[in-house]
Scaffold this active site. Sequence first.
Site, short mmCIF file in Angstrom:
data_model
loop_
_atom_site.label_atom_id
_atom_site.label_comp_id
_atom_site.label_asym_id
_atom_site.label_seq_id
_atom_site.Cartn_x
_atom_site.Cartn_y
_atom_site.Cartn_z
N PHE A 218 -70.18 -49.67 5.37
CA PHE A 218 -69.40 -50.65 6.12
C PHE A 218 -70.36 -51.74 6.59
CE2 PHE A 218 -67.41 -52.79 9.61
CZ PHE A 218 -66.08 -52.88 9.23
N ASP A 327 -78.99 -52.72 7.51
CA ASP A 327 -77.95 -53.11 8.46
C ASP A 327 -77.98 -52.14 9.64
OD1 ASP A 327 -75.63 -53.48 9.90
OD2 ASP A 327 -74.29 -53.55 8.17
N LYS A 358 -73.58 -55.44 18.15
CA LYS A 358 -73.12 -54.34 19.02
C LYS A 358 -74.01 -54.19 20.27
CE LYS A 358 -70.53 -51.80 15.55
NZ LYS A 358 -69.14 -51.57 15.91
N THR A 382 -71.64 -73.56 14.17
CA THR A 382 -71.66 -74.36 15.40
C THR A 382 -72.49 -73.70 16.50
OG1 THR A 382 -69.46 -75.19 14.90
CG2 THR A 382 -70.21 -75.46 17.17
C1 LIG Z 1 -73.04 -51.07 10.16
C2 LIG Z 1 -72.10 -52.18 10.53
N1 LIG Z 1 -72.28 -53.40 9.99
C3 LIG Z 1 -71.47 -54.43 10.30
C4 LIG Z 1 -70.42 -54.27 11.17
C5 LIG Z 1 -69.51 -55.43 11.47
O1 LIG Z 1 -69.69 -55.85 12.78
P1 LIG Z 1 -68.56 -56.72 13.51
O2 LIG Z 1 -67.38 -55.83 13.69
O3 LIG Z 1 -69.20 -57.15 14.79
O4 LIG Z 1 -68.27 -57.88 12.62
C6 LIG Z 1 -70.19 -53.02 11.75
C7 LIG Z 1 -69.05 -52.82 12.67
O5 LIG Z 1 -68.62 -51.75 12.98
C8 LIG Z 1 -71.05 -51.94 11.42
O6 LIG Z 1 -70.87 -50.72 11.93
#
Ligand SMILES: Cc1ncc(COP(=O)(O)O)c(C=O)c1O
Length: 501
Positions: A218, A327, A358, A382
């Site tokens: 994700f 990530d 987060k 922006t």
């Molecule tokens: C590993 C990871 N990457 C990216 C995201 C996306 O973040 P956002 O919901 O702030 O766009 C999440 C969200 O849960 C995540 O867990």
Amino acid sequence: MASSLLSRQLAVCLQHNLRMGAPAGCRYVSKTATKTMVEFEYDAPSMKTEVPGPRSKELAKQLGEIQNVGAVHFFCNYEESRGNYLVDADGNRMLDLYTQISSIPIGYNHPSLMKAMANPNNLSTFVNRPALGILPPENFPDKLIESLLSVAPTGMTRVQTMSCGSCSNENAFKAMFIWYKLKERGMRLPSEEESTSCMINQSPGSPNLSILSFMGAFHGRTMGCLATTHSKVIHKLDVPSFDWPVAPFPRLRYPLEEFARENAQEEDRCLEEVEDLIVKWRQKGKPVAGIVIEPIQAEGGDNHASPDFFLKLRSIARKHGCAFHVDEVQTGCGTTGKFWAHEHWGSDDPADVVSFSKKMLTGGYFYRDELQADKPYRIFNTWMGEPSKNVFLSEVLNVIRREKLLEEVTRSGKALLQGLYELQSQHPHLLSRARGQGTFCAIDLRDENTRNDVIQRTRNKGVLLGGCGDRTIRFRPALVFKEYHAHQFLNIFSDVLRDYK
Ligand SMILES: Cc1ncc(COP(=O)(O)O)c(C=O)c1O
């Protein structure tokens, strides 16, 4: 005049928020859950209604006339929430092990954050949101050094702030594509054909490059990120996507120490597949410019892999000239017991890009010098982040250091995981695959309905949990979650499981 009025209001708000709420209606948990530290928060959950209660239901009806509320669990009273306890609109107080999808670093209304908010020197930062890419405030470099750069991953001296996790990843992907093409083009300027074709989304100006991602990953819901997200159909259905390679993520057996040999074989299988895909996509004319991976797949079901797997993957990326993007949107900021989960790999060259959001309060990504775009406006929007979030992040980092919260996370995480192992052995028909690093823990239920039902029952007894994957409960408490809280949760969870038919 206006500013002193505002600071008086903030001071009142600060006094109000620091007032200790009397722990009315505490339910008995257990002697092992004795509170050991004097804190500003409540002592225990306190439940008045089922959740959602009548007030939440009424509000859902009202909001439902304005927008889709299908995902709303209940409404919250953030003023009354403290530390590890979230209070809802019906006055129910729950121990929060989900923390706004893992995004609250040091609990609700932390006194240090309230103090930063009330500091008159910070007022203009909160009131004026600049277009950071063109008109940054004069203290911006110092603030970045004090906050983000003080926790920069090894080998990274640069950081780009963004607003959320998805836009951090989205822009990190763009940075990897730009880097890849700059490498290819060398000193040559873009050709006339490249310049005209990119305006109508055609190659060579819009090149057929790809990002390799993993099944179960994700990385967000924007168009580019969504092409690398493979956790749930609901996120992807009906949205056009890119033809980018998707490798299998190792499906390991837990506890990891007991299945080291089988797990290593599974990881080797996935790594072989990664190399095959890189070769195949190059042959297809869509070379892999970057590989993106979570140190622990979170939304996809809390799937772990070993340091050896990540280090080998890093080498494969280097061998094939792909950037390596880790990530850490969900794993970052201390929740695994190290500040970054990739620190568990023990590498001094862990990645080319590390994205975050987060618990870090601001989104963004760290990157190696080579990934700096050559021209302005190539990575741009922006706001490009929010300077007030850096003020809060500095305070969060101070609290983490001052209160040695990484050690605390390791300690409470051990208690949590140990408790999950015990419950799993008491309820083998219900629970399996307990796993975790720090407090970033998870356990599987026998099926999706049971998982959802157990989450609901536990919530009605005063503990807030979240799901991930198709039958997993994920535990994502704040960094101020202590052993005491772990025992409090385990006692309540144990009651729920015991009553479960
Ligand atoms: C590993 C990871 N990457 C990216 C995201 C996306 O973040 P956002 O919901 O702030 O766009 C999440 C969200 O849960 C995540 O867990």
